[in-house]
Write a protein that holds these residues in place. Structure first.
Motif, short mmCIF file in Angstrom:
data_model
loop_
_atom_site.label_atom_id
_atom_site.label_comp_id
_atom_site.label_asym_id
_atom_site.label_seq_id
_atom_site.Cartn_x
_atom_site.Cartn_y
_atom_site.Cartn_z
N LEU A 1 0.44 -0.84 -0.13
CA LEU A 1 0.13 0.38 0.22
C LEU A 1 1.15 0.67 -0.29
CD1 LEU A 1 -2.94 1.29 0.33
CD2 LEU A 1 -2.31 1.31 3.14
N PHE A 2 1.96 1.28 0.92
CA PHE A 2 2.51 2.35 1.39
C PHE A 2 3.83 2.15 0.60
CE2 PHE A 2 0.79 2.05 5.24
CZ PHE A 2 0.52 3.03 5.07
N GLU A 3 5.00 0.83 -0.58
CA GLU A 3 5.10 0.84 -1.38
C GLU A 3 5.12 0.22 -2.71
OE1 GLU A 3 9.26 0.39 0.35
OE2 GLU A 3 8.46 1.31 2.41
N PRO A 4 4.59 0.79 -3.59
CA PRO A 4 3.82 -0.47 -4.66
C PRO A 4 4.71 -0.19 -5.94
CG PRO A 4 2.98 1.94 -4.53
CD PRO A 4 3.35 1.50 -3.33
N ARG A 5 4.84 -1.37 -5.75
CA ARG A 5 6.30 -1.43 -7.14
C ARG A 5 5.64 -1.47 -8.37
NH1 ARG A 5 5.30 -6.42 -8.82
NH2 ARG A 5 2.96 -7.10 -7.90
N ALA A 6 4.01 -0.92 -8.73
CA ALA A 6 3.29 0.20 -10.24
C ALA A 6 2.20 0.41 -9.50
CB ALA A 6 3.38 -0.96 -11.26
N VAL A 7 1.49 1.32 -10.46
CA VAL A 7 0.14 2.25 -10.01
C VAL A 7 -0.58 1.86 -11.14
CG1 VAL A 7 -1.09 4.04 -8.98
CG2 VAL A 7 1.49 3.59 -7.65
N ALA A 8 -1.67 2.20 -10.74
CA ALA A 8 -2.85 1.64 -11.68
C ALA A 8 -3.35 3.16 -11.80
CB ALA A 8 -3.57 0.68 -12.53
N VAL A 9 -4.21 4.32 -12.37
CA VAL A 9 -4.74 4.64 -12.07
C VAL A 9 -5.85 4.66 -13.50
CG1 VAL A 9 -4.90 7.89 -12.56
CG2 VAL A 9 -3.27 6.86 -11.53
N VAL A 10 -7.33 4.68 -12.69
CA VAL A 10 -8.25 4.28 -13.69
C VAL A 10 -9.14 5.52 -13.42
CG1 VAL A 10 -10.54 2.95 -13.61
CG2 VAL A 10 -8.46 1.82 -13.21
N GLY A 11 -9.66 6.18 -15.41
CA GLY A 11 -10.67 7.04 -14.91
C GLY A 11 -9.81 8.28 -15.23
N ALA A 12 -8.97 8.72 -15.72
CA ALA A 12 -7.75 10.47 -16.42
C ALA A 12 -8.67 9.88 -17.59
CB ALA A 12 -6.56 9.61 -16.36
N SER A 13 -8.62 10.92 -18.09
CA SER A 13 -9.45 11.55 -19.41
C SER A 13 -8.69 11.95 -20.63
CB SER A 13 -10.40 12.87 -19.44
OG SER A 13 -11.20 13.20 -20.66
N THR A 14 -9.09 11.60 -21.70
CA THR A 14 -8.31 11.94 -22.37
C THR A 14 -8.30 13.97 -23.88
OG1 THR A 14 -9.33 11.07 -24.48
CG2 THR A 14 -8.24 9.91 -23.88
N SER A 15 -9.40 13.76 -22.65
CA SER A 15 -10.54 14.95 -23.57
C SER A 15 -10.42 15.90 -21.96
CB SER A 15 -11.36 14.35 -24.36
OG SER A 15 -12.36 13.86 -23.18
N ARG A 16 -11.32 15.40 -21.17
CA ARG A 16 -11.09 17.07 -20.15
C ARG A 16 -10.37 16.34 -19.04
NH1 ARG A 16 -18.03 17.76 -20.07
NH2 ARG A 16 -17.92 15.08 -19.98
N PRO A 17 -9.63 17.13 -19.19
CA PRO A 17 -8.56 16.57 -17.54
C PRO A 17 -9.70 16.49 -16.64
CG PRO A 17 -8.16 18.22 -19.28
CD PRO A 17 -8.52 18.35 -19.27
N ASN A 18 -9.24 15.12 -15.45
CA ASN A 18 -9.75 15.77 -14.04
C ASN A 18 -9.17 15.18 -12.79
OD1 ASN A 18 -9.87 12.73 -14.90
ND2 ASN A 18 -11.44 12.35 -15.84
N PHE A 19 -9.76 14.54 -11.75
CA PHE A 19 -9.02 14.34 -10.69
C PHE A 19 -7.57 13.08 -11.58
CE2 PHE A 19 -11.96 16.27 -8.30
CZ PHE A 19 -11.26 17.15 -7.28
N GLY A 20 -8.38 11.96 -12.47
CA GLY A 20 -7.95 11.35 -12.47
C GLY A 20 -5.97 11.62 -13.37
N ASN A 21 -6.44 12.84 -14.29
CA ASN A 21 -5.61 13.11 -14.69
C ASN A 21 -4.29 13.48 -13.69
OD1 ASN A 21 -7.91 13.49 -16.99
ND2 ASN A 21 -5.81 13.29 -17.62
N MET A 22 -5.24 14.53 -12.52
CA MET A 22 -3.93 15.05 -12.21
C MET A 22 -2.97 13.89 -10.82
SD MET A 22 -5.53 17.45 -8.69
CE MET A 22 -6.08 16.12 -7.78
N PHE A 23 -3.58 13.00 -10.49
CA PHE A 23 -2.73 11.74 -10.00
C PHE A 23 -2.01 11.32 -10.99
CE2 PHE A 23 -6.27 12.98 -6.89
CZ PHE A 23 -5.80 12.39 -5.52
N LEU A 24 -2.66 11.27 -11.76
CA LEU A 24 -1.91 10.61 -13.09
C LEU A 24 -0.41 11.43 -12.84
CD1 LEU A 24 -2.43 7.73 -14.48
CD2 LEU A 24 -2.52 9.64 -16.94
N GLY A 25 -0.70 12.55 -12.67
CA GLY A 25 1.00 13.54 -12.98
C GLY A 25 1.36 13.80 -11.85
N PHE A 26 0.61 13.42 -10.46
CA PHE A 26 1.66 13.07 -9.59
C PHE A 26 2.80 12.11 -9.69
CE2 PHE A 26 -1.97 15.63 -7.22
CZ PHE A 26 -1.34 16.65 -7.41
#
Length: 680
Positions: free
Chosen positions: A228-253
């Motif tokens: 949970l704290f030290e993941p080998r890899a992360v997936a983000v579900v819900g980022a948009s290709t057209s209208r940036p949203n919270f998913g896109n923000m976390f993808l950027g982080f």
């Protein structure tokens, strides 16, 4: 026993449990002959449906002779239509106490005691503990009462048999006590009359619960939380290709943090430069952690595809907190069917610099030893950013939101064993697993020796429903949380700034946390010292007088004041090392020394910051010379310093393990928390 048991039925239960009750008989008709063997004076009590509060209803008569029972009972029958009467020997006078039980919706059975009889509502002088209580808890409950002196004998009166009172409290609220056998509801003994020869419960009331009891604590699922704290890899579900949203923000982080990353999108091959797959079930997806930011109605579907992903965080809201418990139940069921653990829903996620886990922008801070569990993502983000600005370094931060699956108690148990964590902060509103939380706090505080600071939201709300007994009315959310802190040894604070301040104290002085009461406050200005004394008194910290045998050493330094707080001339024209020299002369008896400076004076009567820096460096030297003393620094009026000066003072102090506070009130709360650790 009846659905709402009558007093004599409750007293029969008490007698079986070893609780002394008056000798008495039950009379159903007009014949009081069975009461002839009782020693007068006698008490007559009517019982029946609706006679919960007998005194207010006129259903009690005291000081009667046997011959008076019939006529007095006849008068009660005309007014009350009782089912019968209880006749008892009247107890000798003594100190009247209340002993009660009530089921808290979050924490389960709670034991209450205090001054009883007519004083219960007038003074509300009571103490609470969560069941089961230990004997030291029972004794501390009695000692904490404002009226505790009455138990020791008052104005020539005989002292109460305190051991008998403790035995009664244990019979009601201790291991194997009545709290385990009664269906709560509420249970009240008021008054219990305590005297030099023991105690006797002269009135008893039991109101069974109208709803199912709170569930008992279940066994820990012993989840390994490291991924949970030290993941080998992360997936983000819900980022948009057209209208940036919270998913896109976390993808950027995550992209900025450098963690291996994949986006989940139904059609795109990539999102914002991150490779994308159509679902978590897609072949080749190998992640430890998935963040879900899609509408609430779609979240369960995403979790059903998360088999093989150890942790899924649902950031989305719109579940139980929005009046849709059905969606939350569906979400939990989907997580369990997939074999994944659910974080949230309605939460921001995890922050761990060591594991490149983040839900806040601005980059990762340095890895540290402070953990935080928070049911508020926004507040956790503030604690992270403000705390890092003040020198905090975090090991693990996790936000829980609705805590539908992963709970605070589970995480606490894991943090107790986590080598990266040395102290824990908690922000809670609904503990979810309240019956397990005290045991989890014990695992952190007692077994692992790690201090905990607790901030609770919602303690001053409407409270709970009006109760039929005094006990229920005397229990509140605020007081139950105070009992949790008192029993566990956690420091309970009232605001975010104090949460950060106490964590800073634990970070700086964690290796030196020992119980004790000796605290010295030293710095300039008599007025500031008087206000400091008030602040420490409000925080419950005692400032003892200076030891007489050390006063000559102070005079040798040119310090003639002898009070505590100790006034010394610290400023741009004074000796930079004077406070450090005072610590050298006095530090022996003190576990804490709080040095304070008036930053404004350094720039009103001088212009260069060097004297202030020199004073801070001298304190750093004193901390190094006295490792058994916990030094804290208060920079009063720090806003009067030029830009960058406060930061440099904090840097010098932090390098020496000295926390810095801007107000005496904040320092007093932190020092009080340090003194509490290990005391409960």
């Amino acid at each position: 026993m009846t659905e709402h048991p009558y007093e004599h039925e409750v007293k029969a239960l008490l007698a079986e449990a070893g609780v002394p009750v008056p000798r008495g008989v039950v009379v159903r008709g007009d014949d009081f002959l069975a009461a002839r063997e009782l020693a007068g004076p006698l008490v007559l009590k009517a019982f029946g449906p609706g006679l919960t509060h007998k005194s207010e209803a006129g259903a009690v008569a005291l000081g009667l002779a046997y011959e008076e029972l019939g006529p007095v009972a006849a008068g009660m029958r005309e007014r009350l239509e009782p089912a019968g009467f209880l006749v008892e020997e009247q107890a000798a006078p003594g100190v009247e106490l209340i002993v009660g039980l009530v089921r808290d919706p979050a924490f389960g059975p709670v034991l209450l005691t205090g001054l009883g009889g007519v004083w219960t509502e007038a003074l509300r002088d009571t103490a609470l503990r969560l069941c089961p209580v230990a004997e030291p808890d029972a004794r501390r409950m009695l000692a904490s009462l404002r009226g505790a002196a009455l138990l020791d004998g008052w104005r020539g009166g005989p002292p109460v048999d305190v051991d008998a009172v403790v035995k009664l409290l244990m019979a009601v609220g201790g291991p194997g006590g009545l709290w385990e056998r009664l269906e709560l509801g509420e249970f009240e003994l008021n008054p219990v009359i305590a005297g030099p020869s023991g105690v006797i419960a002269v009135d008893a009331r039991h109101l069974p619960a109208g709803s199912a009891p709170a569930p008992a604590a279940g066994p820990s699922r012993e989840t390994g939380f490291l991924p949970l704290f030290e993941p080998r890899a992360v997936a983000v579900v819900g980022a948009s290709t057209s209208r940036p949203n919270f998913g896109n923000m976390f993808l950027g982080f995550y992209r900025d943090a450098g963690v291996p990353l994949v986006a989940v999108h139904p059609t795109a091959a990539e999102v914002a430069g991150v490779p994308a797959v159509p679902s978590l079930a897609h072949p080749g997806v190998d992640v430890d952690y998935a963040l879900v930011a899609v509408p609430a109605e779609r979240c369960a579907e995403v979790l059903r595809e998360a088999g093989g992903v150890p942790f899924v965080q649902v950031m989305s809201g719109g579940f139980g907190e929005a009046g849709r418990p059905d969606l939350e139940e569906e979400l939990v069921a989907a997580a369990r069917a997939a074999g994944t653990r659910l974080l949230g829903p309605n939460c921001m996620g995890v922050y761990c610099p060591q594991g490149r886990q983040t839900f806040v922008g601005g980059g990762l801070g340095p890895p540290g030893t402070i953990a935080l569990i928070s049911q508020s993502g926004g507040l956790a983000g503030e604690v992270i950013k403000v705390g890092e600005r003040r020198g905090l370094a975090f090991s693990r931060v996790v936000t829980l939101g609705n805590a539908a699956d992963v709970t605070p108690a589970e995480l606490l148990r894991w943090l107790a064993r986590d080598e990266a964590t040395r102290a824990v902060g908690l922000y809670l509103e609904d503990p979810r697993d309240g019956r397990d939380l005290p045991a989890a706090l014990h695992a952190v505080l007692r077994d692992a020796g790690k201090p905990v600071v607790l901030l609770v939201g919602g303690r001053s709300g409407q409270g709970r429903r009006a109760a039929s007994s005094h006990t229920g009315g005397l229990v509140s959310d605020r007081r139950v949380w105070e009992a949790v802190a008192e029993q566990s040894g956690a420091a309970l604070v009232t605001g975010q700034d104090d949460l950060i301040g106490v964590l800073a104290y634990f970070q700086a002085h964690g290796a030196r946390l020992t119980s004790g009461d000796q605290v010295l406050v030293v710095g300039p200005s008599g007025g500031a010292g008087v206000l400091a004394a008030d602040a420490f008194d409000r925080a419950g910290v005692r400032l003892d007088p200076l030891p007489a045998e050390r006063l000559d050493a102070l005079r040798g330094l040119g310090v003639v004041a002898t009070g505590n707080p100790l006034e010394v001339p610290v400023g741009p024209l004074g000796r930079a090392a004077l406070v450090a020299e005072v610590i050298d002369a006095l530090a022996g008896p003190y576990r804490d020394v709080v040095a304070h400076v008036n930053v404004q004076s350094f720039f009103t009567y001088g212009s260069a910051p060097e004297p202030l820096y020199a004073c801070t460096r001298a304190l750093a030297g004193a901390q190094a010379a006295h490792p058994g003393v916990r030094i804290s620094l208060v920079t009063r009026n720090g806003e009067c310093a030029p830009e960058g000066v406060e930061d440099e003072v904090a840097r010098i102090a932090a390098a020496a393990g000295i926390p810095v506070y801007r107000t005496m009130e904040a320092a007093a709360v932190a020092v009080a928390a340090g003194g509490r650790h290990g005391v409960a």
